[in-house]
Motif scaffolding. Structure first.
Motif, mmCIF file in Angstrom:
data_model
loop_
_atom_site.group_PDB
_atom_site.id
_atom_site.type_symbol
_atom_site.label_atom_id
_atom_site.label_comp_id
_atom_site.label_asym_id
_atom_site.label_seq_id
_atom_site.Cartn_x
_atom_site.Cartn_y
_atom_site.Cartn_z
ATOM 1 N N LEU A 110 -13.725 -5.506 4.878
ATOM 2 C CA LEU A 110 -12.473 -4.749 4.874
ATOM 3 C C LEU A 110 -11.651 -5.069 3.632
ATOM 4 O O LEU A 110 -11.068 -4.168 3.017
ATOM 5 N N ARG A 111 -11.596 -6.330 3.259
ATOM 6 C CA ARG A 111 -10.829 -6.706 2.072
ATOM 7 C C ARG A 111 -11.391 -6.022 0.833
ATOM 8 O O ARG A 111 -10.649 -5.664 -0.088
ATOM 9 N N GLY A 112 -12.709 -5.826 0.808
ATOM 10 C CA GLY A 112 -13.307 -5.105 -0.302
ATOM 11 C C GLY A 112 -12.813 -3.675 -0.375
ATOM 12 O O GLY A 112 -12.582 -3.129 -1.462
ATOM 13 N N ALA A 113 -12.636 -3.066 0.787
ATOM 14 C CA ALA A 113 -12.123 -1.696 0.828
ATOM 15 C C ALA A 113 -10.642 -1.655 0.461
ATOM 16 O O ALA A 113 -10.182 -0.740 -0.245
ATOM 17 N N MET B 204 0.842 -1.192 0.000
ATOM 18 C CA MET B 204 0.000 0.000 0.000
ATOM 19 C C MET B 204 0.882 1.249 0.000
ATOM 20 O O MET B 204 1.877 1.306 0.709
ATOM 21 N N HIS B 205 0.493 2.227 -0.805
ATOM 22 C CA HIS B 205 1.232 3.479 -0.847
ATOM 23 C C HIS B 205 1.156 4.176 0.510
ATOM 24 O O HIS B 205 0.179 4.028 1.252
ATOM 25 N N VAL B 206 2.209 4.936 0.826
ATOM 26 C CA VAL B 206 2.232 5.700 2.067
ATOM 27 C C VAL B 206 2.234 7.187 1.744
ATOM 28 O O VAL B 206 2.632 7.602 0.648
ATOM 29 N N ARG B 207 1.770 7.971 2.709
ATOM 30 C CA ARG B 207 1.747 9.421 2.560
ATOM 31 C C ARG B 207 2.278 10.072 3.833
ATOM 32 O O ARG B 207 2.091 9.538 4.926
ATOM 33 N N GLY C 264 -6.596 3.992 6.406
ATOM 34 C CA GLY C 264 -6.456 3.677 7.813
ATOM 35 C C GLY C 264 -7.515 2.675 8.244
ATOM 36 O O GLY C 264 -8.595 2.585 7.635
ATOM 37 N N LEU C 265 -7.207 1.926 9.298
ATOM 38 C CA LEU C 265 -8.142 0.943 9.840
ATOM 39 C C LEU C 265 -8.867 1.544 11.033
ATOM 40 O O LEU C 265 -8.247 1.872 12.045
ATOM 41 N N GLY C 266 -10.178 1.695 10.933
ATOM 42 C CA GLY C 266 -10.983 2.223 12.027
ATOM 43 C C GLY C 266 -11.449 1.117 12.949
ATOM 44 O O GLY C 266 -11.815 0.026 12.497
ATOM 45 N N THR C 267 -11.446 1.396 14.257
ATOM 46 C CA THR C 267 -11.776 0.355 15.243
ATOM 47 C C THR C 267 -12.856 0.803 16.218
ATOM 48 O O THR C 267 -12.893 0.337 17.352
ATOM 49 N N GLN D 211 -9.363 -8.925 10.780
ATOM 50 C CA GLN D 211 -9.266 -7.622 10.122
ATOM 51 C C GLN D 211 -7.841 -7.084 10.172
ATOM 52 O O GLN D 211 -7.311 -6.584 9.167
ATOM 53 N N LEU D 212 -7.207 -7.175 11.324
ATOM 54 C CA LEU D 212 -5.855 -6.644 11.459
ATOM 55 C C LEU D 212 -4.876 -7.429 10.592
ATOM 56 O O LEU D 212 -3.961 -6.841 9.990
ATOM 57 N N ILE D 213 -5.051 -8.735 10.504
ATOM 58 C CA ILE D 213 -4.198 -9.550 9.634
ATOM 59 C C ILE D 213 -4.358 -9.115 8.176
ATOM 60 O O ILE D 213 -3.375 -8.910 7.450
ATOM 61 N N ALA D 214 -5.616 -8.970 7.726
ATOM 62 C CA ALA D 214 -5.875 -8.561 6.347
ATOM 63 C C ALA D 214 -5.290 -7.183 6.065
ATOM 64 O O ALA D 214 -4.690 -6.949 4.994
ATOM 65 N N PHE D 215 -5.443 -6.276 7.012
ATOM 66 C CA PHE D 215 -4.936 -4.908 6.851
ATOM 67 C C PHE D 215 -3.413 -4.905 6.757
ATOM 68 O O PHE D 215 -2.835 -4.271 5.869
#
Length: 322
Positions: A290-293, A1-4, A17-20, A35-39
């Motif tokens: 999440l994977r869809g996003a 994933m690109h970073v900024r 970002g991953l919202g919790t 979710q955290l693993i996928a992210f």
């Protein structure tokens, strides 16, 4: 994933970002782990939480997974202080004492000695801004936070806070602001985004899918397994189910059909690539969602479609949801 880069700072985060917010309440340990693993596998680094999410249970759940699912130095932990619901209703407190004690409690729940980004969760009228901001200075000076920011501040509030922090050497400059932003809510366009740009703040967009409405799931009713079907989120979602929102959702669906994308991909890509936005914060109910996003990483909206969505979602002067 690109970073900024986050504003004018050296902090770098993934551009999603991953919202919790629902972790520890609607999202259990097993789903959170998935979710955290996928992210992390997708290259995501920014994990966003708050002391007030599920009365601290979100932070506790993250703390139980850090070091197990993902190494501490591979993620950017962002949390917030100043909002709680421990009394059963929403309580805000941005006093210096409350903020710093909340930070200490967050560190304990997260199981870390510092957070990468610590944010004031909301503006509070009865707390002097100088006092609120002094807590940010202390957090950085003591090593409990690497960077600091604000959340849910209006344009003038953002400018006042950021200017105050830059006025005297030694104060902790604001790195970011976190605000709601989507095709259904573009209230930050006129003041918050220009203030952030002028003062070097990164912008994190929460609810980039219009509280889930932009996925199209509510076009024909309320699914039984959706957030709108829960007592604590029904009002939150219903605010975006009016005629104006319906027109925008239909435009997103048409764009998605033409591109061969999902409505989620269209709406999320639009926010991610808006000028000034550092990263949308995506909160998913399941790892599959999440994977869809996460699949938007390789997507970019054609300019003509982005312009068309800009037009259909922009507010005429003085006009709001119908």
């Amino acid at each position: 994933m690109h970073v900024r880069r986050v504003g004018d700072t050296g902090l770098k985060v993934s551009r999603l970002g991953l919202g919790t917010m629902t972790w520890g309440r609607d999202t259990d340990e097993h789903e959170a782990r998935d979710q955290l693993i996928a992210f992390a596998e997708a290259g995501g680094t920014l994990v966003d939480t708050a002391a007030g999410y599920a009365d601290g249970a979100s932070e506790e759940l993250i703390g139980s997974l850090v070091g197990d699912v993902v190494a501490r130095d591979e993620i950017v932990i962002a949390t917030k202080a100043g909002v709680s619901r421990r009394t059963g209703s929403r309580v805000t407190d941005a006093s210096r004492g409350h903020l710093l004690s909340s930070l200490d409690a967050s560190l304990k729940r997260l199981g870390v000695d510092h957070v990468d980004l610590w944010q004031v969760h909301t503006w509070v009228d009865d707390a002097p801004i100088e006092e609120t901001l002094s807590a940010l200075d202390t957090a950085v000076a003591s090593g409990r936070a690497s960077y600091v920011g604000v959340s849910n501040y209006s344009g003038w509030q953002t400018a006042q806070a950021a200017t105050w922090q830059r006025a005297v050497p030694g104060r902790a400059w604001l790195a970011s602001t976190q605000v709601e932003y989507s095709l259904l809510n573009r209230s930050i366009d006129d003041e918050v985004l220009p203030a952030a740009r002028a003062l070097g703040l990164g912008v994190f967009a929460w609810s980039p899918l219009g509280r889930g409405v932009l996925t199209g799931k509510y076009r024909s009713g309320t699914p039984a397994d959706s957030r709108a079907a829960t007592s604590h989120f029904s009002g939150f979602v219903s605010a975006y189910l009016g005629p104006r929102s319906q027109r925008i959702v239909e435009a997103v669906v048409r764009a998605a059909d033409g591109l061969g994308w999902s409505p989620l991909e269209v709406a999320l890509t639009w926010v991610r690539d808006r000028p000034g936005v550092t990263a949308p914060i995506v909160g998913a109910r399941t790892a599959q969602q999440l994977r869809g996003a996460l699949g938007v990483e390789e997507l970019a909206l054609p300019e003509e479609i982005a312009r068309a969505l800009d037009d259909v979602s922009g507010f005429p002067a003085g006009n709001g949801e119908e």
